[in-house]
Design a protein around this motif. Structure first.
Motif, PDB file in Angstrom:
ATOM      1  N   PRO A   1       0.817  -1.224   0.000  1.00 54.66           N
ATOM      2  CA  PRO A   1       0.000   0.000   0.000  1.00 54.66           C
ATOM      3  C   PRO A   1       0.847   1.269   0.000  1.00 54.66           C
ATOM      4  CG  PRO A   1      -0.697  -1.521   1.746  1.00 54.66           C
ATOM      5  CD  PRO A   1       0.610  -2.010   1.233  1.00 54.66           C
ATOM      6  N   GLY A   2       2.179   1.137   0.200  1.00 52.58           N
ATOM      7  CA  GLY A   2       3.039   2.306   0.267  1.00 52.58           C
ATOM      8  C   GLY A   2       3.771   2.633  -1.015  1.00 52.58           C
ATOM      9  N   LEU A   3       3.381   2.024  -2.122  1.00 51.55           N
ATOM     10  CA  LEU A   3       4.105   2.264  -3.367  1.00 51.55           C
ATOM     11  C   LEU A   3       3.821   3.657  -3.932  1.00 51.55           C
ATOM     12  CD1 LEU A   3       3.825  -1.125  -5.296  1.00 51.55           C
ATOM     13  CD2 LEU A   3       5.640  -0.318  -3.789  1.00 51.55           C
ATOM     14  N   LEU A   4       4.829   4.186  -4.609  1.00 55.36           N
ATOM     15  CA  LEU A   4       4.714   5.506  -5.225  1.00 55.36           C
ATOM     16  C   LEU A   4       3.517   5.591  -6.168  1.00 55.36           C
ATOM     17  CD1 LEU A   4       7.322   5.875  -8.124  1.00 55.36           C
ATOM     18  CD2 LEU A   4       6.633   3.663  -7.205  1.00 55.36           C
ATOM     19  N   LYS A   5       2.999   6.799  -6.313  1.00 55.97           N
ATOM     20  CA  LYS A   5       1.938   7.018  -7.295  1.00 55.97           C
ATOM     21  C   LYS A   5       2.531   7.004  -8.695  1.00 55.97           C
ATOM     22  CE  LYS A   5      -1.877  10.176  -8.328  1.00 55.97           C
ATOM     23  NZ  LYS A   5      -2.592  11.406  -7.902  1.00 55.97           N
ATOM     24  N   GLY A   6       3.784   7.435  -8.794  1.00 57.30           N
ATOM     25  CA  GLY A   6       4.484   7.448 -10.078  1.00 57.30           C
ATOM     26  C   GLY A   6       5.665   8.389 -10.008  1.00 57.30           C
ATOM     27  N   TYR A   7       6.449   8.417 -11.084  1.00 60.15           N
ATOM     28  CA  TYR A   7       7.523   9.403 -11.216  1.00 60.15           C
ATOM     29  C   TYR A   7       6.945  10.633 -11.914  1.00 60.15           C
ATOM     30  CZ  TYR A   7      10.894   5.688 -10.131  1.00 60.15           C
ATOM     31  OH  TYR A   7      11.603   4.683  -9.528  1.00 60.15           O
ATOM     32  N   TYR A   8       7.228  11.797 -11.380  1.00 58.34           N
ATOM     33  CA  TYR A   8       6.646  13.033 -11.884  1.00 58.34           C
ATOM     34  C   TYR A   8       7.092  13.292 -13.325  1.00 58.34           C
ATOM     35  CZ  TYR A   8       5.179  17.929 -11.954  1.00 58.34           C
ATOM     36  OH  TYR A   8       4.570  19.115 -12.267  1.00 58.34           O
ATOM     37  N   LYS A   9       6.103  13.487 -14.212  1.00 58.45           N
ATOM     38  CA  LYS A   9       6.345  13.796 -15.627  1.00 58.45           C
ATOM     39  C   LYS A   9       7.239  12.753 -16.305  1.00 58.45           C
ATOM     40  CE  LYS A   9       6.041  18.854 -15.530  1.00 58.45           C
ATOM     41  NZ  LYS A   9       6.814  20.096 -15.729  1.00 58.45           N
ATOM     42  N   ASN A  10       7.158  11.520 -15.854  1.00 59.47           N
ATOM     43  CA  ASN A  10       8.012  10.478 -16.426  1.00 59.47           C
ATOM     44  C   ASN A  10       7.254   9.154 -16.492  1.00 59.47           C
ATOM     45  OD1 ASN A  10      10.180   8.951 -17.330  1.00 59.47           O
ATOM     46  ND2 ASN A  10      11.640   9.924 -15.953  1.00 59.47           N
ATOM     47  N   PRO A  11       6.218   9.094 -17.344  1.00 59.60           N
ATOM     48  CA  PRO A  11       5.413   7.866 -17.420  1.00 59.60           C
ATOM     49  C   PRO A  11       6.217   6.653 -17.887  1.00 59.60           C
ATOM     50  CG  PRO A  11       4.838   9.402 -19.194  1.00 59.60           C
ATOM     51  CD  PRO A  11       5.716  10.145 -18.243  1.00 59.60           C
ATOM     52  N   GLN A  12       7.225   6.878 -18.726  1.00 63.35           N
ATOM     53  CA  GLN A  12       8.031   5.751 -19.196  1.00 63.35           C
ATOM     54  C   GLN A  12       8.783   5.108 -18.033  1.00 63.35           C
ATOM     55  OE1 GLN A  12      10.748   6.615 -22.402  1.00 63.35           O
ATOM     56  NE2 GLN A  12      11.819   4.667 -22.192  1.00 63.35           N
ATOM     57  N   ALA A  13       9.421   5.934 -17.191  1.00 64.57           N
ATOM     58  CA  ALA A  13      10.147   5.393 -16.034  1.00 64.57           C
ATOM     59  C   ALA A  13       9.183   4.714 -15.069  1.00 64.57           C
ATOM     60  CB  ALA A  13      10.907   6.504 -15.326  1.00 64.57           C
ATOM     61  N   THR A  14       7.973   5.282 -14.930  1.00 66.16           N
ATOM     62  CA  THR A  14       6.973   4.681 -14.047  1.00 66.16           C
ATOM     63  C   THR A  14       6.579   3.296 -14.547  1.00 66.16           C
ATOM     64  OG1 THR A  14       6.110   6.879 -13.500  1.00 66.16           O
ATOM     65  CG2 THR A  14       4.705   4.994 -12.996  1.00 66.16           C
ATOM     66  N   SER A  15       6.340   3.184 -15.841  1.00 66.49           N
ATOM     67  CA  SER A  15       5.931   1.881 -16.406  1.00 66.49           C
ATOM     68  C   SER A  15       7.042   0.846 -16.330  1.00 66.49           C
ATOM     69  CB  SER A  15       5.483   2.057 -17.863  1.00 66.49           C
ATOM     70  OG  SER A  15       6.568   2.472 -18.675  1.00 66.49           O
ATOM     71  N   GLU A  16       8.291   1.306 -16.254  1.00 64.25           N
ATOM     72  CA  GLU A  16       9.417   0.371 -16.154  1.00 64.25           C
ATOM     73  C   GLU A  16       9.516  -0.264 -14.776  1.00 64.25           C
ATOM     74  OE1 GLU A  16      12.797   2.670 -17.264  1.00 64.25           O
ATOM     75  OE2 GLU A  16      12.311   2.680 -19.406  1.00 64.25           O
ATOM     76  N   VAL A  17       9.030   0.441 -13.741  1.00 58.99           N
ATOM     77  CA  VAL A  17       9.158  -0.107 -12.389  1.00 58.99           C
ATOM     78  C   VAL A  17       7.841  -0.613 -11.813  1.00 58.99           C
ATOM     79  CG1 VAL A  17      11.163   1.327 -11.862  1.00 58.99           C
ATOM     80  CG2 VAL A  17       8.886   2.149 -11.239  1.00 58.99           C
ATOM     81  N   LEU A  18       6.707  -0.161 -12.343  1.00 59.88           N
ATOM     82  CA  LEU A  18       5.405  -0.586 -11.831  1.00 59.88           C
ATOM     83  C   LEU A  18       4.659  -1.410 -12.878  1.00 59.88           C
ATOM     84  CD1 LEU A  18       3.838   2.476  -9.930  1.00 59.88           C
ATOM     85  CD2 LEU A  18       4.542   0.291  -8.956  1.00 59.88           C
ATOM     86  N   THR A  19       4.284  -2.624 -12.504  1.00 62.16           N
ATOM     87  CA  THR A  19       3.532  -3.475 -13.430  1.00 62.16           C
ATOM     88  C   THR A  19       2.048  -3.120 -13.347  1.00 62.16           C
ATOM     89  OG1 THR A  19       3.104  -5.213 -11.794  1.00 62.16           O
ATOM     90  CG2 THR A  19       5.187  -5.340 -13.033  1.00 62.16           C
ATOM     91  N   GLY A  20       1.293  -3.602 -14.313  1.00 58.59           N
ATOM     92  CA  GLY A  20      -0.132  -3.316 -14.346  1.00 58.59           C
ATOM     93  C   GLY A  20      -0.880  -3.870 -13.152  1.00 58.59           C
ATOM     94  N   ASP A  21      -0.373  -4.973 -12.567  1.00 56.04           N
ATOM     95  CA  ASP A  21      -1.056  -5.562 -11.416  1.00 56.04           C
ATOM     96  C   ASP A  21      -0.424  -5.140 -10.087  1.00 56.04           C
ATOM     97  OD1 ASP A  21       1.236  -6.957 -11.995  1.00 56.04           O
ATOM     98  OD2 ASP A  21       0.383  -8.948 -11.700  1.00 56.04           O
TER      99      ASP A  21
END
Length: 648
Positions: free
Chosen positions: A420-440
């Motif tokens: 439940p403590g995972l980041l919401k995402g990397y700011y202005k960096n959807p590509q980096a976010t998708s590299e570390v966070l899976t869809g599930d």
């Protein structure tokens, strides 16, 4: 319970208005700020920021050490739905430009003249930076920059607005949602620009509460906030858990008084990276070496007993009554005074994280009655992933998954985390976010490790850094550079190490000595030296470091998987690795690739078999000046050992 940081502040202020929320040491005297006083200050600052035009969802940079008014500013921004972005106070001006521009920051709050000067220096690169407020006015009297004002001025403006519109503050707080962004933390940027890690009130408070539940933290805890607020570890311990539990956060007078302030406060809950614990122990051992023969003999005799029975007593394991009695005597004569001298007399829980801690170092603290434990987490996980339960503390693991955490090990050995403590995402960096966070919802930690039979997590190295030896007698052997580096750093004489070997026929290492520890060692042997560079190249110091390297090799030989990672050659660098020179991150992590490029001539000399190599390096001093360090470095071979075959 769904809530936000400002709501928690108001709850504490309503329930226990006269209790201390924070203390700050000023001119040698501890000054307390009550919960009611803090709430009033936050309301004034929030009203002032609202009048200045800070809007919901906008970012506010805060740069400085731990100070009550900077904490209050963070709460004021969050009350308005704005997002505080703490920056490292030891970062050079150029390092502040990217976060300010990336987050489109218009407003900044700085601790003092040093931080104001940085912001003014980069103002030309950050044209949107409209206003800068400062906390400490010393040295700023004659500054007349547009938009520069004191926090006192901001609070005075806010006080007038709050008096005219008393419902403004609470109305703004009530607009806040647990899923609003609460803060953004920039990563240390080991490769490329740092990334802004976005966290909500829910993610930060969930992990803060999970950690508090695990160690039974209450409002009676005392914490010393001395690490950078921009580092999420300090932010969780002295901000998120502070508001979740309601304990007291103490701010030291300065970085130079931390040890004195630590003894005066006597924290019950303490956190430090391994290098702080290493520094404390090095100081103790230096002082003991300088003590009289009787005191020195008593110390070493008591420590032999402590290492044998102390950890067992800490874990409530069976211990013979005669050993218990002897330990009590040792506690009276040595362990108790030592804990008091370190400032740990009242510590109930102490944590270390960030890097591996040496088994001997870890055992030392636990053997003298300090409940030192390890944790595992990162900026992206809001710190708390694994913690060590009392009575299940081991030096070679980082604990068990705590409430809400799931761990999975990928085929390549990478640790995946769902929490439940995972980041919401990397700011202005959807590509980096998708590299570390899976869809599930699984987060790729980039760390390699495994779960042991007792359900504890063991970390080996970064996945990208785990490599193979290519060629030579150890062809195909596993190479884990961080594992090797950490083993070397377990010795008090070695402050930093950088290991190379992936794709090569052997492992070679560049070492930084610990100047204080080795300097004291040299002085006791009447070995003269003229600064770090001279001391580092002494034949006697090379012999000292060589002994450490060969002990590590002997230890690696006993590990069937890592026996091929033994160090063949090493050198001692002519300067200390420094974040200002780009060699370390602001969290003091080695930038191995950068160092390899910068010192390519040294790496080549290590692998070419040369006995020495001349090097010339530009360095940056604290006052901004640059200089050049020149030296001819010795290169030494180290003895390696045949792998120890496991018993059938």
């Amino acid at each position: 319970m769904d809530t936000t940081f400002p709501r928690l502040l108001l709850q504490h202020a309503a329930r226990r208005p006269t209790d201390a929320a924070m203390r700050e040491k000023e001119f040698g005297i501890w000054q307390a700020l009550t919960w009611a006083g803090l709430a009033q200050l936050v309301e004034q600052l929030a009203a002032g920021l609202h009048a200045a035009g800070l809007s919901r969802g906008e970012h506010l940079v805060i740069i400085g050490a731990n100070r009550p008014r900077l904490y209050a500013t963070m709460l004021a921004a969050q009350a308005l739905g704005a997002i505080p972005v703490p920056l490292y106070q030891d970062a050079v001006a150029a390092e502040c430009a990217f976060p300010i521009n990336n987050a489109e920051v218009r407003f900044a709050v700085a601790e003092d003249q040093e931080q104001v000067d940085k912001l003014l220096e980069i103002r030309g690169q950050c044209p949107q930076l409209q206003a800068i407020w400062f906390d400490d006015p010393r040295g700023l009297r004659n500054y007349s920059e547009p938009g520069l004002a004191s926090l006192d001025t901001l609070a005075d403006t806010g006080r007038e607005i709050a008096q005219g519109n008393p419902g403004l503050f609470r109305a703004q707080v009530e607009k806040g949602s647990p899923d609003d962004v609460a803060a953004m933390f920039f990563t240390s940027g080991t490769t490329g620009n740092p990334k802004g890690v976005v966290h909500t009130h829910r993610t930060l408070l969930d992990r803060a509460r999970a950690g508090a539940e695990f160690d039974h933290l209450t409002e009676r805890e005392e914490v010393l906030a001395y690490l950078p607020p921009a580092w999420i570890g300090q932010n969780i311990f002295s901000y998120a858990q502070w508001l979740a539990c309601g304990y007291v956060v103490n701010c030291p007078e300065s970085s130079g008084t931390v040890m004195i302030d630590l003894k005066e406060i006597g924290p019950t809950y303490y956190f430090a990276p391994p290098r702080v614990f290493e520094g404390l122990l090095t100081t103790v051992m230096i002082r003991m070496e300088d003590a009289g023969a009787i005191k020195r003999h008593m110390f070493h005799a008591c420590m032999r007993l402590a290492r044998r029975v102390g950890p067992a007593l800490m874990d409530h394991a069976p211990v013979k009554w005669i050993d218990r009695l002897a330990y009590r005597l040792g506690d009276l004569l040595v362990y108790g005074p030592l804990r008091n001298n370190l400032g740990f007399s009242r510590v109930r829980v102490a944590y270390t994280a960030g890097e591996a801690i040496g088994p001997d170092l870890f055992t030392f603290y636990r053997s003298i009655g300090i409940n030192l434990k390890q944790l595992y987490g990162s900026t992206e996980t809001a710190v708390f992933v694994c913690l060590q339960p009392d009575n299940q503390v081991r030096a070679d693991t980082v604990g068990v998954p705590i409430r809400g955490v799931e761990i999975r090990v990928a085929e390549n050995g990478e640790i995946l985390v769902r929490s439940p403590g995972l980041l919401k995402g990397y700011y202005k960096n959807p590509q980096a976010t998708s590299e570390v966070l899976t869809g599930d919802g699984w987060y790729h930690t980039s760390d390699a490790g495994f779960m042991d039979a007792q359900g504890h997590l063991k970390i080996i190295d970064r996945v990208k850094d785990v490599g193979r030896i290519h060629g030579g007698p150890n062809d195909g052997a596993l190479f884990a550079p961080k594992y090797v580096e950490n083993k070397l750093k377990f010795f008090p004489f070695i402050k930093e190490a950088v290991a190379y070997g992936d794709g090569r026929d052997r492992v070679c290492v560049m070492v930084n000595i610990d100047f204080d520890a080795v300097g004291n060692w040299a002085e006791r042997r009447n070995l003269p030296y003229a600064g770090y560079t001279d001391l580092a190249q002494k034949p006697e110091v090379y012999a000292l470091v060589k002994d450490c390297v060969e002990k590590v090799n002997a230890d690696l030989a006993a590990d069937e998987k890592l026996a091929g990672s033994q160090v063949n050659r090493f050198l001692i660098l002519h300067k200390e690795l420094d974040a200002d020179d780009g060699e370390l991150t602001r969290t003091n992590k080695v930038r191995r690739g950068f160092i390899g490029d910068k010192y390519r001539v040294l790496v080549e000399a290590l692998y070419d078999g040369r006995p020495e190599q001349f090097i010339e390096t530009q360095v940056k001093f604290e006052d901004g000046r640059t200089g050049v360090v020149r030296a001819t470095l010795r290169i030494e071979d180290a003895r390696t050992f045949p792998p120890v075959k496991a018993a059938a």
